[in-house]
Design a protein around this motif. Structure first.
Motif, short mmCIF file in Angstrom:
data_model
loop_
_atom_site.label_atom_id
_atom_site.label_comp_id
_atom_site.label_asym_id
_atom_site.label_seq_id
_atom_site.Cartn_x
_atom_site.Cartn_y
_atom_site.Cartn_z
N GLY A 87 0.83 -1.19 0.00
CA GLY A 87 0.00 0.00 0.00
C GLY A 87 0.87 1.24 0.00
N THR A 88 0.57 2.18 -0.89
CA THR A 88 1.37 3.39 -1.00
C THR A 88 0.47 4.62 -0.99
OG1 THR A 88 1.38 3.02 -3.40
CG2 THR A 88 3.36 2.41 -2.19
N GLN A 89 1.07 5.74 -0.59
CA GLN A 89 0.40 7.03 -0.61
C GLN A 89 1.27 7.99 -1.42
OE1 GLN A 89 1.64 5.98 2.72
NE2 GLN A 89 0.17 4.31 2.43
N GLU A 90 0.62 8.98 -2.06
CA GLU A 90 1.33 9.89 -2.96
C GLU A 90 2.18 9.07 -3.93
OE1 GLU A 90 3.11 13.33 -1.06
OE2 GLU A 90 1.79 13.08 0.67
N CYS A 91 1.55 8.11 -4.53
CA CYS A 91 2.24 7.10 -5.36
C CYS A 91 2.32 7.55 -6.81
CB CYS A 91 1.48 5.78 -5.27
SG CYS A 91 2.12 4.47 -6.32
N GLU A 92 3.51 7.59 -7.33
CA GLU A 92 3.83 7.82 -8.74
C GLU A 92 3.53 9.24 -9.21
OE1 GLU A 92 2.65 5.83 -12.99
OE2 GLU A 92 3.09 4.43 -11.35
N ASN A 93 2.41 9.82 -8.79
CA ASN A 93 2.04 11.17 -9.20
C ASN A 93 1.54 11.98 -8.01
OD1 ASN A 93 2.45 10.95 -12.09
ND2 ASN A 93 0.65 9.63 -12.13
N THR A 94 1.52 13.30 -8.16
CA THR A 94 0.92 14.17 -7.16
C THR A 94 -0.59 13.98 -7.17
OG1 THR A 94 0.67 15.98 -8.74
CG2 THR A 94 2.75 15.87 -7.50
N PHE A 95 -1.26 14.56 -6.18
CA PHE A 95 -2.72 14.49 -6.14
C PHE A 95 -3.32 15.09 -7.41
CE2 PHE A 95 -1.87 14.68 -1.44
CZ PHE A 95 -2.25 13.37 -1.19
N ALA A 96 -2.77 16.24 -7.83
CA ALA A 96 -3.32 16.93 -9.01
C ALA A 96 -3.20 16.05 -10.26
CB ALA A 96 -2.60 18.26 -9.21
N LYS A 97 -2.02 15.49 -10.50
CA LYS A 97 -1.83 14.63 -11.67
C LYS A 97 -2.67 13.36 -11.57
CE LYS A 97 2.82 16.13 -13.02
NZ LYS A 97 4.23 15.70 -13.23
N SER A 98 -2.87 12.89 -10.33
CA SER A 98 -3.63 11.66 -10.15
C SER A 98 -5.11 11.84 -10.48
CB SER A 98 -3.48 11.15 -8.72
OG SER A 98 -2.14 10.77 -8.46
N LEU A 128 -7.06 8.30 -6.23
CA LEU A 128 -6.15 9.39 -6.58
C LEU A 128 -4.70 8.94 -6.41
CD1 LEU A 128 -7.85 12.72 -5.44
CD2 LEU A 128 -7.83 11.65 -7.68
N ALA A 129 -3.97 9.52 -5.46
CA ALA A 129 -2.54 9.21 -5.34
C ALA A 129 -2.26 8.01 -4.44
CB ALA A 129 -1.78 10.42 -4.82
N SER A 130 -3.29 7.43 -3.83
CA SER A 130 -3.10 6.23 -3.01
C SER A 130 -3.35 4.98 -3.85
CB SER A 130 -4.04 6.23 -1.80
OG SER A 130 -3.72 7.27 -0.91
N HIS A 131 -2.71 3.88 -3.44
CA HIS A 131 -2.78 2.67 -4.26
C HIS A 131 -2.55 1.46 -3.38
CE1 HIS A 131 -1.02 -0.42 -7.01
NE2 HIS A 131 -1.89 0.08 -7.87
N ILE A 132 -3.22 0.38 -3.71
CA ILE A 132 -3.00 -0.90 -3.04
C ILE A 132 -3.01 -2.00 -4.09
CG2 ILE A 132 -5.45 -1.30 -2.56
CD1 ILE A 132 -4.61 -2.61 0.08
#
Length: 360
Positions: A87-98, A128-132
């Motif tokens: 599980g990741t937060q602010e993953c790969e992109n910013t909130f805006a890009k996500s 958005l920027a979170s991922h699992i």
């Protein structure tokens, strides 16, 4: 509570000579043998013992480039675990890009490369920027069923996904699991907000996943109104609506505990240590581990708030983490409050009623 306007000396009786020995991934995993190369042998071991090893890893990536698979493999320890959840937060992109690109293809490819061909992805989900994402070793993939996922936003108006939780639920044999990756509200003063987000995520995961399960079991029942579903969610959510952090009202257990055999809740939970930066720094220098832990917000909530009932946390023997400033000319710690956080690994025993005809 700890409060001070400046650095204070620590009474000698409260000092300890050294910090407790932190947990070590390397030492912990050194006690776990590598899985057999034969898939049939792995399958036989699991079905005979009922033991499944699970690796859970989480961190806030600050929208930076995914690490190289060789580096990531050092965190995931492939070929030692049957299930791996990241599980990741602010993953790969910013909130805006996500908002424009919510999927995380590069990150998922990186994890797949780190784990290797013996693991298959069961499910991934972004908020958005979170991922699992959850993986199973191919030797036990036939035991996995009923894989579902859901995202619960808790950002602006409980609609925006800059904060919230993502869950993957599944069954291994007859044992049910729920893995929740959450990014809760920041700031020292937002304890009530974080607690209410924890309530909302827990209750809405249960109601929505159960509704998904009912819909999949009775596919012909397509006429149920969305207002009925929302009403059921609101009734359950109202049971956890109190802002009193000391409350003893409401259900005895978090609803996730009632529904699943095993729940792993992790992520950037943002709980802090009560106290000014000066006081906490002084306690760190004096190795006052127990005092810091007693003033950790999450530790206190797990003792006194029923929504955290049924959950336990591993030993917090490492130093509290800081916010890190990468854009200051040279990397340095920001002036910020501190908080505890960690990842975990688990060994669980399954129930094999439908496979072996008995419980182990």
């Amino acid at each position: 509570m700890i409060a001070s306007s400046g650095r204070q000396s620590i009474p000698t009786p409260f000092l300890i000579k050294s910090w407790p020995k932190p947990l070590s991934d390397e030492s912990a995993s050194s006690n776990i043998t590598v899985l057999p190369k034969s898939h049939e042998e792995i399958r036989s071991q699991v079905e005979a013992s009922g033991d499944v090893l699970i690796r859970v890893v989480t961190w806030n990536q600050q929208a930076r480039e995914p690490p190289h698979p060789e580096y990531l493999a050092k965190l995931l320890f492939p070929h030692k675990y049957h299930l791996c959840v990241v599980g990741t937060q602010e993953c790969e992109n910013t909130f805006a890009k996500s908002c424009i690109m919510p999927t995380k293809p590069r990150w998922e490819s990186c994890i797949e490369g780190a784990l290797g061909p013996d693991y298959e992805a069961l499910r991934s989900h972004s908020l958005l920027a979170s991922h699992i994402i959850a993986f199973a070793h191919k030797a036990i993939a036939h035991l996995v069923s009923d894989v579902q996922s859901i995202a619960i936003p808790t950002g602006l108006g409980d609609k925006f996904g800059n904060k919230g939780g993502i869950a993957i639920s599944l069954k291994v044999a007859e044992s049910s699991f729920c893995f929740v990756n959450a990014h809760l509200a920041a700031h020292q003063h937002a304890t009530i907000r974080r607690t209410n987000e924890f309530r909302r995520i827990s209750t809405h995961i249960v109601t929505r996943l159960l509704q998904q399960h009912r819909n999949s079991e009775v596919s012909t029942c397509t006429n149920s109104s969305s207002s009925d579903d929302d009403g059921r969610e609101d009734v359950l959510a109202d049971q956890y609506s109190s802002d009193d952090l000391r409350t003893d009202s409401g259900p005895q257990l978090n609803p996730l505990i009632d529904v699943f055999d095993k729940v792993l809740f992790f992520g950037d939970l943002n709980f802090r240590i009560y106290g000014t930066r000066e006081v906490v720094d002084g306690m760190l220098e004096s190795h006052m581990h127990d005092a810091l832990l007693c003033n950790d917000q999450l530790t206190m909530l797990m003792r006194f708030n029923r929504v955290f009932s049924g959950f336990s946390e591993g030993p917090l023997n490492f130093f509290p983490t800081y916010k890190f400033d990468h854009d200051s000319g040279k990397e340095r710690y920001k002036v910020s409050y501190l908080f505890f956080t960690h990842a975990c690994q688990h060994k669980v025993t399954l129930t094999f009623d439908s496979i072996l005809g008995r419980s182990l």
